[in-house]
Motif scaffolding. Structure first.
Motif, short mmCIF file in Angstrom:
data_model
loop_
_atom_site.label_atom_id
_atom_site.label_comp_id
_atom_site.label_asym_id
_atom_site.label_seq_id
_atom_site.Cartn_x
_atom_site.Cartn_y
_atom_site.Cartn_z
N ARG A 72 0.82 -1.22 0.00
CA ARG A 72 0.00 0.00 0.00
C ARG A 72 0.85 1.27 0.00
O ARG A 72 0.31 2.37 0.00
CB ARG A 72 -0.92 0.01 1.22
CG ARG A 72 -1.97 -1.09 1.18
CD ARG A 72 -2.75 -1.17 2.50
NE ARG A 72 -3.81 -2.17 2.42
CZ ARG A 72 -5.06 -1.93 2.04
NH1 ARG A 72 -5.41 -0.68 1.71
NH2 ARG A 72 -5.95 -2.88 1.99
N THR A 73 2.17 1.11 0.01
CA THR A 73 3.07 2.25 0.10
C THR A 73 3.53 2.68 -1.29
O THR A 73 3.95 1.86 -2.10
CB THR A 73 4.30 1.90 0.95
OG1 THR A 73 3.87 1.55 2.27
CG2 THR A 73 5.27 3.07 1.02
N ASP A 74 3.44 3.96 -1.55
CA ASP A 74 3.89 4.53 -2.82
C ASP A 74 5.39 4.87 -2.69
O ASP A 74 5.75 5.79 -1.95
CB ASP A 74 3.10 5.79 -3.15
CG ASP A 74 3.46 6.39 -4.51
OD1 ASP A 74 4.51 6.01 -5.06
OD2 ASP A 74 2.70 7.24 -5.00
N PRO A 75 6.28 4.15 -3.38
CA PRO A 75 7.72 4.40 -3.20
C PRO A 75 8.14 5.79 -3.63
O PRO A 75 9.18 6.28 -3.18
CB PRO A 75 8.38 3.32 -4.06
CG PRO A 75 7.34 2.97 -5.09
CD PRO A 75 6.02 3.11 -4.37
N PRO A 92 10.17 11.42 -11.99
CA PRO A 92 8.83 11.07 -12.45
C PRO A 92 8.79 9.72 -13.16
O PRO A 92 9.64 9.41 -13.99
CB PRO A 92 8.48 12.21 -13.42
CG PRO A 92 9.39 13.32 -13.05
CD PRO A 92 10.64 12.68 -12.55
N ASP A 93 7.78 8.94 -12.84
CA ASP A 93 7.43 7.70 -13.52
C ASP A 93 8.64 6.81 -13.79
O ASP A 93 9.17 6.75 -14.89
CB ASP A 93 6.73 7.99 -14.84
CG ASP A 93 6.08 6.73 -15.41
OD1 ASP A 93 6.02 5.72 -14.69
OD2 ASP A 93 5.63 6.78 -16.56
N SER A 94 9.06 6.09 -12.77
CA SER A 94 10.18 5.17 -12.93
C SER A 94 9.79 3.93 -13.71
O SER A 94 10.65 3.15 -14.12
CB SER A 94 10.70 4.76 -11.55
OG SER A 94 9.72 4.00 -10.86
N GLY A 95 8.47 3.71 -13.90
CA GLY A 95 8.03 2.51 -14.62
C GLY A 95 7.79 1.33 -13.70
O GLY A 95 7.51 0.23 -14.17
N TYR A 96 7.90 1.53 -12.38
CA TYR A 96 7.71 0.44 -11.42
C TYR A 96 6.67 0.83 -10.38
O TYR A 96 6.49 2.00 -10.06
CB TYR A 96 9.03 0.11 -10.71
CG TYR A 96 10.13 -0.33 -11.64
CD1 TYR A 96 10.21 -1.65 -12.07
CD2 TYR A 96 11.10 0.56 -12.08
CE1 TYR A 96 11.22 -2.06 -12.92
CE2 TYR A 96 12.12 0.16 -12.93
CZ TYR A 96 12.17 -1.16 -13.34
OH TYR A 96 13.18 -1.56 -14.18
N LEU A 97 6.00 -0.17 -9.82
CA LEU A 97 5.04 0.07 -8.77
C LEU A 97 5.67 0.04 -7.39
O LEU A 97 5.09 0.58 -6.44
CB LEU A 97 3.92 -0.99 -8.83
CG LEU A 97 3.01 -0.95 -10.06
CD1 LEU A 97 2.08 -2.15 -10.05
CD2 LEU A 97 2.22 0.34 -10.11
N ARG A 134 9.27 0.56 -6.66
CA ARG A 134 10.59 1.17 -6.52
C ARG A 134 10.55 2.57 -7.11
O ARG A 134 9.69 2.89 -7.94
CB ARG A 134 11.67 0.35 -7.22
CG ARG A 134 11.56 0.32 -8.72
CD ARG A 134 12.64 -0.53 -9.37
NE ARG A 134 12.40 -1.94 -9.15
CZ ARG A 134 13.02 -2.91 -9.78
NH1 ARG A 134 13.95 -2.61 -10.66
NH2 ARG A 134 12.74 -4.16 -9.55
N CYS A 135 11.47 3.40 -6.67
CA CYS A 135 11.50 4.78 -7.17
C CYS A 135 12.91 5.33 -7.04
O CYS A 135 13.64 5.01 -6.10
CB CYS A 135 10.52 5.65 -6.38
SG CYS A 135 10.25 7.30 -7.11
N ILE A 178 19.56 8.40 -5.60
CA ILE A 178 19.23 7.51 -4.50
C ILE A 178 18.00 6.71 -4.92
O ILE A 178 17.06 7.27 -5.49
CB ILE A 178 18.95 8.30 -3.20
CG1 ILE A 178 20.24 8.98 -2.72
CG2 ILE A 178 18.38 7.40 -2.12
CD1 ILE A 178 20.05 9.84 -1.49
N SER A 179 18.01 5.42 -4.67
CA SER A 179 16.89 4.57 -5.07
C SER A 179 16.29 3.86 -3.86
O SER A 179 16.99 3.55 -2.89
CB SER A 179 17.34 3.52 -6.09
OG SER A 179 17.84 4.14 -7.26
N VAL A 180 15.00 3.60 -3.96
CA VAL A 180 14.27 2.88 -2.91
C VAL A 180 13.54 1.71 -3.55
O VAL A 180 12.90 1.86 -4.59
CB VAL A 180 13.25 3.81 -2.21
CG1 VAL A 180 12.36 3.02 -1.25
CG2 VAL A 180 13.97 4.94 -1.47
#
Length: 599
Positions: free
Chosen positions: A357-360, A379-384, A386-387, A397-399
């Motif tokens: 339920r968390t938006d990265p 904007p819009d990394s293409g993943y649900l 990761r960001c 920095i990536s999550v």
């Protein structure tokens, strides 16, 4: 085939690496093993490409397109991570020498074998061109001779290296000079007809042992490709009528792959389609693969001591990870700056339900992280799940939420709020810090940064923010909060796949079932503007697209529109020895489509 060296990586995403298969201009190829036991060929991109942001963008696009290719004479791309520190892709592994190796070892192929090769290559090009790709590097080294026919590899990937001398090392020229088309040699716009020219050259080489254009230097070869008449000496007459039009200088005069198939007609079935000497090479490779699978893993190379605070290195490899590129740093205990959590929230930041339920891209957007300041989401990394973020100075920095982590040896010596932290330094240039998901310890919450200090600082902030609530907006019909392992009950899954032996989440939004048919279900972010390809199939009110690939089958459909260009996407990949994978995938997909929330 060579054993891995002690310092080599042991994992690429979900795939365990066991041996080195070879190396080319774009990368290194390794033998890998999927969790379900299937063999894969993993291509790891050379560092000179990996460090170029333009390459990564093109590589990502080409991989996504290549995954739609599903013809019988191609080695399908199964998985990839264009955002890893060392970008990689995994394709179906098939045993067999390349056409180049076979001809060099056993001599030119007889007419019947060249004709069978032509049918296979034309069929492969039909599939590649159908999804909008141009191979750009069809050559004898990219054609494998397997026990049931040819396979074309590396389709579409060559385009990712376009863009200048800094990427290609040849002034922007992509491809193999002896087999490229005149328009490619002159850097003119390409059409699918360029691949047909290359096909003609490959067939000449298969029939004679040499290409139609030779020269003492690369410049001479390119000149001959553009201006000279092809040398067809030694090409049998029945093949000459085929290759001559393929090698026309004018692209408009070349036949399409379908015209080539019409000209050649059907080939007779054969259990051993190549000369016996080629099949002996295939058997030798089979033996080499079995031997490689029995090799023990070499001992890892110990890490050098650090300047500041040394700790035992934990070697971890993340699956399908978005990895940053930066510099080494010492690992110190760090705390995050205080941003107040959402009022009333006190969520478990390592719960799968919370993470789904968390938006990265909301976790750290406009949030201050110590030492680097306020972050901005890309904007819009293409993943649900990761960001990527950028600091004011441009650092990346990536999550990642709920992605796979692979731990090999050692124990972490630091923690966050009582949770052990696993550190990984990738290629000596980046570091990630992860905490495990208790319900599924091979999954984790990960922050990736230029140093281990910053990675841990960022991870602390991520856990704090997730605990405080940084959720997705959940519109009606969304899959964002859905548990892919729980949408269908065990009875419904068994009806489609057979008795289920194991079920487990392999990523936050991905689940795998092991049964008579092995199946992987993924909820991800897809392109709403990508045209349907493959075979349409009715799933009870939902139209899916089916792609059979040997003993495997891919089935997918768009579920809910996110915006003008993206949708929530459902992907199913089934595998069953002996056939029937598509029947199982459709049965599973039909039951799933009825059970999913309505968009």
């Amino acid at each position: 085939m060579k054993p891995l060296e002690p310092g080599d990586a042991r994992q690429a995403g979900r795939y365990r690496l066991v041996a080195a298969l070879g190396e080319g201009g774009m990368g290194r190829v390794l033998l890998g093993v999927a969790p379900d036991g299937r063999l894969v060929a993993v291509k790891q991109v050379h560092a000179e490409f990996a460090h170029d942001a333009r390459f990564r963008g093109r590589f990502r696009q080409e991989v996504q397109a290549s995954q739609r290719v599903s013809g019988a004479f191609t080695a399908a791309v199964m998985d990839a991570d264009p955002d890893a520190a060392t970008p990689w892709l995994a394709s179906v592994f098939v045993t067999g020498p390349s056409l180049k190796e076979a001809v060099e070892a056993t001599g030119p192929l007889p007419v019947d074998a060249v004709r069978r090769l032509a049918v296979g290559l034309a069929t492969a090009l039909t599939e590649i061109h159908r999804v909008g790709l141009i191979h750009r590097d069809l050559k004898p080294g990219n054609v494998l001779l397997t026990g049931d026919g040819p396979r074309v590899i590396d389709f579409g990937i060559a385009r990712a290296t376009e863009g200048g001398a800094d990427l290609t090392g040849t002034g922007g020229l992509v491809g193999s000079p002896a087999f490229m088309s005149p328009e490619q040699a002159e850097s003119r716009p390409l059409t699918p007809a360029s691949d047909v020219f290359s096909l003609g050259g490959v067939l000449v080489m298969a029939a004679t042992g040499r290409g139609p254009f030779t020269g003492a230097t690369t410049a001479q070869v390119l000149y001959n490709v553009v201006h000279a008449v092809p040398d067809l000496t030694g090409v049998p007459p029945e093949l000459r009528t085929l290759v001559e039009p393929c090698l026309a200088k004018d692209p408009a005069r070349r036949p399409s792959p379908q015209r080539i198939l019409d000209f050649l007609g059907p080939v007779a079935p054969a259990t051993r389609p190549w000369p016996e000497a080629v099949h002996r090479l295939i058997e030798v490779q089979d033996t080499a693969v079995r031997t490689a699978l029995s090799w023990p893993a070499p001992e890892p190379v110990p890490a050098p001591p650090r300047r500041r605070r040394w700790f035992p290195v934990v070697t971890a490899l993340a699956s399908v990870a978005a990895l940053a590129v930066g510099s080494l740093g010492a690992v110190l205990v760090a705390t995050a700056d205080a941003d107040p959590p959402t009022a009333g929230a006190n969520l478990d930041p390592t719960s799968l339900e919370t993470l789904r339920r968390t938006d990265p891209c909301r976790v750290l957007d406009q949030v201050t992280v110590r030492d680097v300041g306020k972050l901005g989401a890309v904007p819009d990394s293409g993943y649900l799940d990761r960001c990527d973020y950028r600091t004011k100075s441009g650092e990346k920095i990536s999550v990642k939420l709920g992605d796979q982590i692979y731990v090999e040896g050692g124990r972490p010596t630091e923690d966050l709020d009582g949770r052990p932290v696993l550190f990984t330094e990738i290629s000596g240039s980046t570091c990630d810090a992860s905490v495990q998901v208790p319900a599924q310890p091979e999954l984790g919450v990960t922050a990736l940064a230029e140093t281990c200090t910053l990675a841990k600082t960022t991870l602390a902030k991520v856990l704090e923010r997730v605990r405080g609530g940084a959720g997705y907006d959940l519109p009606p019909g969304t899959l964002l909060a859905a548990d892919p392992c729980a949408v269908l009950d065990r009875t419904a899954v068994a009806a489609a796949l057979g008795p289920v032996r194991e079920v487990k989440p392999s990523r936050l939004r991905e689940c795998e079932w092991t049964a008579a048919t092995s199946l992987r279900l993924t909820f991800d972010k897809g392109y709403s503007t990508v045209p349907d390809d493959g075979s349409p199939v009715d799933l009870g009110g939902v139209t899916g697209t089916r792609h059979p690939v040997g003993d495997s089958c891919a089935l997918s459909w768009n579920h809910r529109r996110i915006d003008a260009t993206r949708t929530e996407h459902v992907r199913i990949f089934a595998s069953k020895t002996g056939g029937g994978a598509c029947d199982a995938a459709v049965a599973f997909g039909t039951a799933l489509a009825k059970a999913l929330p309505r968009a």
